[in-house]
Design an enzyme around this catalytic site. Sequence first.
Site, PDB file in Angstrom:
ATOM      1  N   HIS A  82      33.268  -6.647  10.283  1.00  0.00           N
ATOM      2  CA  HIS A  82      33.675  -7.884   9.614  1.00  0.00           C
ATOM      3  C   HIS A  82      33.941  -8.949  10.656  1.00  0.00           C
ATOM      4  O   HIS A  82      34.587  -8.693  11.673  1.00  0.00           O
ATOM      5  CB  HIS A  82      34.940  -7.668   8.783  1.00  0.00           C
ATOM      6  N   ASP A 161      41.903  -8.933  -5.373  1.00  0.00           N
ATOM      7  CA  ASP A 161      41.759  -9.859  -4.250  1.00  0.00           C
ATOM      8  C   ASP A 161      41.087 -11.153  -4.686  1.00  0.00           C
ATOM      9  O   ASP A 161      41.454 -12.239  -4.223  1.00  0.00           O
ATOM     10  CB  ASP A 161      40.972  -9.211  -3.117  1.00  0.00           C
ATOM     11  N   ARG A 168      45.890 -18.203  -3.616  1.00  0.00           N
ATOM     12  CA  ARG A 168      46.389 -18.544  -2.277  1.00  0.00           C
ATOM     13  C   ARG A 168      45.839 -19.893  -1.846  1.00  0.00           C
ATOM     14  O   ARG A 168      46.539 -20.716  -1.259  1.00  0.00           O
ATOM     15  CB  ARG A 168      45.975 -17.466  -1.265  1.00  0.00           C
ATOM     16  N   SER A 183      43.745  -9.155   2.266  1.00  0.00           N
ATOM     17  CA  SER A 183      42.537  -9.656   1.599  1.00  0.00           C
ATOM     18  C   SER A 183      41.282  -9.101   2.261  1.00  0.00           C
ATOM     19  O   SER A 183      40.382  -8.585   1.594  1.00  0.00           O
ATOM     20  CB  SER A 183      42.523 -11.185   1.636  1.00  0.00           C
ATOM     21  N   LYS A 187      38.831  -5.203   0.640  1.00  0.00           N
ATOM     22  CA  LYS A 187      37.399  -5.085   0.329  1.00  0.00           C
ATOM     23  C   LYS A 187      36.742  -4.011   1.186  1.00  0.00           C
ATOM     24  O   LYS A 187      35.885  -3.261   0.716  1.00  0.00           O
ATOM     25  CB  LYS A 187      36.719  -6.442   0.530  1.00  0.00           C
TER      26      LYS A 187
END
Length: 437
Positions: A82, A161, A168, A183, A187
């Site tokens: 990520h 999320d 948010r 968050s 995932k």
Amino acid sequence: MRMIDLIIKKREGKTLSQEEFTFVANSAAKGTVPDYQLSAFLMACFLNPLSDKETALFTKAMAHSGGRLDFSATKLPKVDKHSTGGVGDGVSIALAPLVACAGVAVPMMSGRGLGHTGGTLDKLESMKNFEVRVPAKLIYRQIQKLGVCMFGQTKDLAPADKKLYSLRDATGTVESRPLIVSSILSKKYAEGVDSLLMDVKYGSGAFMQKLDDSRKLARALVNTAKLLGLKCRALITYMDQPLGRAIGNANEMLQTVLILKGDKTLAPDFYELLMREAVEMLMLSGKFKDAKKARALLEEKINNGEAAAKLREMIKWQGASPDAVDHPQQYFKPAKLKLEYKAEKAGYVAHIDAKTAGMAGVLLGAGRNTMEDTIDYGAGIWLDKKAGDAVKKGDVIATLYASDKKRLEDGIALFKQAVKISAKKPAPYKIVKEVIK
């Protein structure tokens, strides 16, 4: 259990249990409590930050608010990566098939771009008919047969999320580090991988611009991932200037394909980050213990054509033409209008500001200011020169592409502000600043 009681409990700085976080996550996913209460809860978490343990509990609760991918039938180690996002960072599209060539399964869930940062799904969709909304059963099949699949978040993965992220953004709680961590990791945890590499950017083009903030986020991500049972490490990488030569979706796909086919000199910074991340993923997965041996194998997979072949197979599996790898210039064409930005004096390119260049790309049509905006896949910027390159007056520093004359003029006016030319050659910069384990 009542939401108001949990709001008050967190407002007073008390610790919540797994059961209580599960109630919040399920309520968000199912819509059983009003948005104003969820917003109040998020603000309470912002003012009284979650501990590392609470962050892990909240992450797990959000991951379990929907379905989870289960790759237990796949005997290969499963690893993902990520990135916190940057300008010109199309590394993932080369990285996933390259790592899969080394005998590791790479189910890579990615997102779309917003603002000056690009999105992996948008780049992939610059190929006609490439399908990123892949049903779970087809993801399993593709991973079993091919070892790699690049896809977007399904409706059933971490639905809490999706709801909380939008709240948010609307309630001034985006900057909360524990909420950012939960968050991102909810995932990835729902994705069912064994190990995870984090690329946390710092610099003008990054989400976290200050190095210290990026370092704290990286440590929080690694610590929380480990509490969830994931093997994880983070690279803190430079994003004060664009990565590689390409900004924009088709541009970046062209660069990625050319590099995966063996062009190591096209964009040395991009290539170096690609290889470093691929090595780290193989080490994390347990496939290799020696970084030099891992890199040697990866270099071999590029040199013998296996990496490009794997990308070709993935493209075919997901609905687009594999000919895009064989003839990339025909498939990844720039927009019809172009302007060259030329050096106004002789010297060296001292700096190209990543955020300004990224925003110029948005003006050209390559990005979005809102999720509803339409992307022009051919719009973007090709950096003919990079920081450290010598230029004479009139040399082309960058070529900008757009489908609209006004967009092109606005884009080049902003891009001009990104470029600094100096009499002295700038010191080289390190792409990977630190490793957090």
